[in-house]
Motif scaffolding. Sequence first.
Motif, mmCIF file in Angstrom:
data_model
loop_
_atom_site.group_PDB
_atom_site.id
_atom_site.type_symbol
_atom_site.label_atom_id
_atom_site.label_comp_id
_atom_site.label_asym_id
_atom_site.label_seq_id
_atom_site.Cartn_x
_atom_site.Cartn_y
_atom_site.Cartn_z
ATOM 1 N N GLY A 82 -15.874 -8.164 19.391
ATOM 2 C CA GLY A 82 -16.345 -6.962 19.961
ATOM 3 C C GLY A 82 -15.165 -6.009 19.869
ATOM 4 N N LEU A 83 -14.249 -6.101 19.084
ATOM 5 C CA LEU A 83 -13.223 -5.175 18.884
ATOM 6 C C LEU A 83 -13.690 -4.254 17.670
ATOM 7 C CD1 LEU A 83 -10.521 -7.843 18.420
ATOM 8 C CD2 LEU A 83 -10.797 -6.159 20.530
ATOM 9 N N SER A 84 -13.278 -2.858 17.965
ATOM 10 C CA SER A 84 -13.989 -1.634 17.202
ATOM 11 C C SER A 84 -13.166 -1.616 16.023
ATOM 12 C CB SER A 84 -13.571 -0.400 17.781
ATOM 13 O OG SER A 84 -12.099 -0.056 17.941
ATOM 14 N N GLY A 85 -12.088 -2.374 15.832
ATOM 15 C CA GLY A 85 -11.421 -2.403 14.430
ATOM 16 C C GLY A 85 -9.994 -2.935 14.625
ATOM 17 N N ALA A 86 -9.299 -2.812 13.341
ATOM 18 C CA ALA A 86 -7.823 -3.331 13.204
ATOM 19 C C ALA A 86 -7.202 -2.523 12.850
ATOM 20 C CB ALA A 86 -7.839 -4.730 12.643
ATOM 21 N N HIS A 87 -5.852 -2.102 13.247
ATOM 22 C CA HIS A 87 -4.907 -1.196 12.845
ATOM 23 C C HIS A 87 -3.308 -1.967 12.807
ATOM 24 C CE1 HIS A 87 -7.607 1.805 14.389
ATOM 25 N NE2 HIS A 87 -8.033 0.737 15.096
ATOM 26 N N VAL A 88 -2.854 -1.816 11.416
ATOM 27 C CA VAL A 88 -1.550 -2.305 11.204
ATOM 28 C C VAL A 88 -0.575 -1.205 10.935
ATOM 29 C CG1 VAL A 88 -0.231 -3.934 9.792
ATOM 30 C CG2 VAL A 88 -2.884 -4.264 9.903
ATOM 31 N N ASN A 89 0.329 -0.969 11.577
ATOM 32 C CA ASN A 89 1.066 0.118 11.646
ATOM 33 C C ASN A 89 2.514 -0.125 11.136
ATOM 34 O OD1 ASN A 89 -0.688 1.489 12.994
ATOM 35 N ND2 ASN A 89 0.453 1.744 14.932
ATOM 36 N N PHE A 90 3.143 1.075 10.383
ATOM 37 C CA PHE A 90 4.395 0.859 9.895
ATOM 38 C C PHE A 90 4.668 -0.480 8.816
ATOM 39 C CE2 PHE A 90 4.866 3.190 13.827
ATOM 40 C CZ PHE A 90 5.143 4.577 13.089
ATOM 41 N N THR A 91 3.969 -0.531 7.771
ATOM 42 C CA THR A 91 3.949 -1.493 6.914
ATOM 43 C C THR A 91 5.034 -1.573 5.879
ATOM 44 O OG1 THR A 91 2.181 -0.420 5.618
ATOM 45 C CG2 THR A 91 1.441 -1.865 7.235
ATOM 46 N N ASP A 92 5.448 -2.719 5.239
ATOM 47 C CA ASP A 92 6.305 -2.761 4.247
ATOM 48 C C ASP A 92 5.564 -2.709 2.864
ATOM 49 O OD1 ASP A 92 5.033 -5.183 4.048
ATOM 50 O OD2 ASP A 92 6.988 -6.376 3.979
ATOM 51 N N PRO A 93 6.209 -2.431 1.736
ATOM 52 C CA PRO A 93 5.754 -2.291 0.578
ATOM 53 C C PRO A 93 4.817 -3.410 0.153
ATOM 54 C CG PRO A 93 7.983 -1.360 0.283
ATOM 55 C CD PRO A 93 7.835 -2.131 1.711
ATOM 56 N N ALA A 94 5.321 -4.589 0.348
ATOM 57 C CA ALA A 94 4.470 -5.794 -0.099
ATOM 58 C C ALA A 94 2.877 -5.822 0.469
ATOM 59 C CB ALA A 94 5.263 -7.275 0.516
ATOM 60 N N LEU A 95 2.935 -5.394 1.813
ATOM 61 C CA LEU A 95 1.789 -5.361 2.358
ATOM 62 C C LEU A 95 0.789 -4.139 2.119
ATOM 63 C CD1 LEU A 95 -0.639 -6.595 4.469
ATOM 64 C CD2 LEU A 95 0.857 -5.664 6.567
ATOM 65 N N ASP A 96 1.877 -2.877 1.499
ATOM 66 C CA ASP A 96 0.755 -1.954 1.074
ATOM 67 C C ASP A 96 0.230 -2.225 -0.017
ATOM 68 O OD1 ASP A 96 1.894 -0.209 3.179
ATOM 69 O OD2 ASP A 96 3.373 0.175 2.130
ATOM 70 N N GLU A 97 0.903 -3.058 -0.977
ATOM 71 C CA GLU A 97 0.152 -3.370 -2.396
ATOM 72 C C GLU A 97 -1.229 -4.355 -1.905
ATOM 73 O OE1 GLU A 97 1.477 -5.485 -6.594
ATOM 74 O OE2 GLU A 97 2.978 -5.100 -5.044
ATOM 75 N N LEU A 98 -0.832 -5.249 -1.102
ATOM 76 C CA LEU A 98 -1.954 -6.190 -0.844
ATOM 77 C C LEU A 98 -3.152 -5.243 -0.018
ATOM 78 C CD1 LEU A 98 -2.844 -9.357 -0.840
ATOM 79 C CD2 LEU A 98 -1.743 -9.304 1.387
ATOM 80 N N MET A 99 -2.907 -4.537 0.622
ATOM 81 C CA MET A 99 -3.863 -3.878 1.382
ATOM 82 C C MET A 99 -4.846 -2.873 0.397
ATOM 83 S SD MET A 99 -4.277 -4.464 4.907
ATOM 84 C CE MET A 99 -3.550 -4.645 6.232
ATOM 85 N N ALA A 100 -4.040 -2.301 -0.468
ATOM 86 C CA ALA A 100 -4.552 -1.271 -1.195
ATOM 87 C C ALA A 100 -5.815 -1.983 -2.112
ATOM 88 C CB ALA A 100 -3.858 -0.632 -2.396
ATOM 89 N N ASP A 101 -5.859 -3.437 -2.316
ATOM 90 C CA ASP A 101 -6.910 -3.964 -3.062
ATOM 91 C C ASP A 101 -7.953 -4.548 -2.024
ATOM 92 O OD1 ASP A 101 -5.803 -3.625 -5.555
ATOM 93 O OD2 ASP A 101 -4.399 -5.198 -5.308
ATOM 94 N N GLU A 102 -7.743 -4.405 -0.608
ATOM 95 C CA GLU A 102 -8.862 -5.031 0.220
ATOM 96 C C GLU A 102 -9.849 -4.155 0.446
ATOM 97 O OE1 GLU A 102 -8.783 -8.340 1.328
ATOM 98 O OE2 GLU A 102 -7.350 -8.503 -0.340
ATOM 99 N N GLU A 103 -10.907 -4.367 0.572
ATOM 100 C CA GLU A 103 -12.058 -3.553 0.948
ATOM 101 C C GLU A 103 -12.149 -3.134 2.430
ATOM 102 O OE1 GLU A 103 -17.055 -3.421 0.517
ATOM 103 O OE2 GLU A 103 -15.892 -5.020 -0.209
ATOM 104 N N GLY A 104 -12.449 -2.006 2.509
ATOM 105 C CA GLY A 104 -12.382 -1.271 4.041
ATOM 106 C C GLY A 104 -11.449 -0.871 4.951
ATOM 107 N N TRP A 105 -10.046 -1.423 4.100
ATOM 108 C CA TRP A 105 -9.167 -0.897 4.790
ATOM 109 C C TRP A 105 -8.593 0.766 4.190
ATOM 110 C CZ3 TRP A 105 -6.202 -3.167 8.832
ATOM 111 C CH2 TRP A 105 -6.698 -4.487 8.811
ATOM 112 N N MET A 106 -8.167 1.644 5.287
ATOM 113 C CA MET A 106 -7.669 3.122 4.983
ATOM 114 C C MET A 106 -6.335 3.279 5.156
ATOM 115 S SD MET A 106 -11.189 4.672 6.737
ATOM 116 C CE MET A 106 -10.976 4.029 8.338
ATOM 117 N N GLU A 107 -5.782 3.730 4.150
ATOM 118 C CA GLU A 107 -4.167 4.119 4.458
ATOM 119 C C GLU A 107 -4.176 5.455 5.195
ATOM 120 O OE1 GLU A 107 -0.593 4.167 1.236
ATOM 121 O OE2 GLU A 107 -2.306 5.393 0.778
ATOM 122 N N ARG A 108 -2.823 5.473 5.936
ATOM 123 C CA ARG A 108 -2.611 6.751 6.556
ATOM 124 C C ARG A 108 -1.079 6.634 6.366
ATOM 125 N NH1 ARG A 108 -3.355 8.544 12.856
ATOM 126 N NH2 ARG A 108 -3.290 10.815 12.403
#
Length: 374
Positions: A135-161
Motif C-alpha cells: 500500500g505504498l504510493s510509490g518509490a523514490h531514489v534520491n541523489f543517484t550515481d551514474p551507474a544507477l542512472d544508466e540502469l533506471m533509464a531503461d526501466e519502465e515507469g521510472w521518472m528522472e528528476r
Amino acid sequence: MPLHVAASLSAIDAAQWDALLPEPQPFLRHGFLSALEDSGSLGERSGWAPEHVLLIEEGQLVAALPSYRKWHSYGEYVFDHGWADACARAGIDYYPKLLSAVPFSPVSGPRLLVRRPQDGIELLRSLPGYLEAEGLSGAHVNFTDPALDELMADEEGWMERLGCQYHWHNRGYRDFDDFLDALSSRKRKQMRKEREQVRAQGIEFEWREGGQVSEAEWDFVYACYANTYYVRGRSPYLTRDFFSLLAERMPEAIRVVLATHERRPVAMAFSLLGGDSFYGRYWGCLAEYDRLHFETCFYQGMDYAIAHGIQRFDAGAQGEHKLIRGFEPVITRSWHYLRHPGLRAAVENFLQEERVGVMGYAEQAREALPYRQA
C-alpha cells in the motif's frame, strides 16, 4: 529470488553489506546507517522507518536498496511537497511512500548495492509488486550515481528528476593562494578580505580526526549542530548519541574543525572523508563573528582538501553564495516511481518542464563563477 525486507541494519551482517559497496563513499556504509538507527535518529517517531529491500541467495546478501518508509517529505532535499499537496486536494494517499536515500544528507552516490548487475535489475523489477502489496504510493531514489542512472533509464515507469548543487574541485593547487591566483582580481581580493576579517577577530582553527574528539568536544559539536535548528524554531534531525556512535564505528572517516576564540570553542564544522572526496555536512556556532561561517564551512575545507590532495569538496546542498567562492554547479539526479496513473502523468509533465529550467539555471550559474576567463 523473492524480496526480503529488514526493519533494521542490525539484522544484516555488516561485512556482507559493506562488500556490496562499489566505492569508498562513507554514507552507505553499515557503520553510518546503523549509527543513525541505533542512536534513535531514525524510527517511526521521526517519520523515517527503516525498510531495507534485499535479495538473498543461499544465505548471502546479493543486492540491497537501503530504504525507509516515510510519512512526510522532510530531510530529503528532493522536494515533493507539491506532489503531496496535490494528492491531498484530489483525495489520493501520497503517504506512506518508500524512499531510498541517505537520511538528512543530500550526497550523490551509490543507492542500489549489488554483487552482479542482474541482481539489481531483478530487485528493481520486483519493487512495483512490493509497493502494491504494502500500500505504498510509490518509490523514490534520491541523489543517484551514474551507474544507477544508466540502469533506471531503461526501466519502465521510472521518472528522472534533475537538481543542482555546488561542488569545489581541486585542480592541483599548491596552496590556497595558488587557488586564488586562478580567480579574477576582484573576487580574489574579496576572499582575502573575508579571511583577514576572521583572523583579525582572533579566531583560530584546530582540526580533529574522529578518534581525537573527546566526549566533551562531541557535546560541543552537537550543541552547535542543534543550534542551527533551534534558531529557526525547529528540532534537530540527529540525536547526540549519533555522533558518539559514528566516532566508534567510523573514526577514520570523520573530520571536525573547531573554531576557537581566546582558547574557547565558538563554532565547528563536521565533515566526512571518502575516496577522493570531502563532504562538509554540519556546521554551527554558539557566538556570532563576522564571516565565520564562510571561513569554517568553506575556506577551511578547501585548505584541508588542498593540503591532503583531495580532489572534490561537496559542502552540502543549496547556497548560491558558493558560486562566487569557486563552487561549480553540478547536476544531480533522482528517480521516481508513482503507482497512481493520473499522478504519474501529471508529475511526468512537470518534470519535463522543470528539467529544462534546471539545465538552463546550471548553465547561467556558471557565469557567476569567479575564475579568470581563458
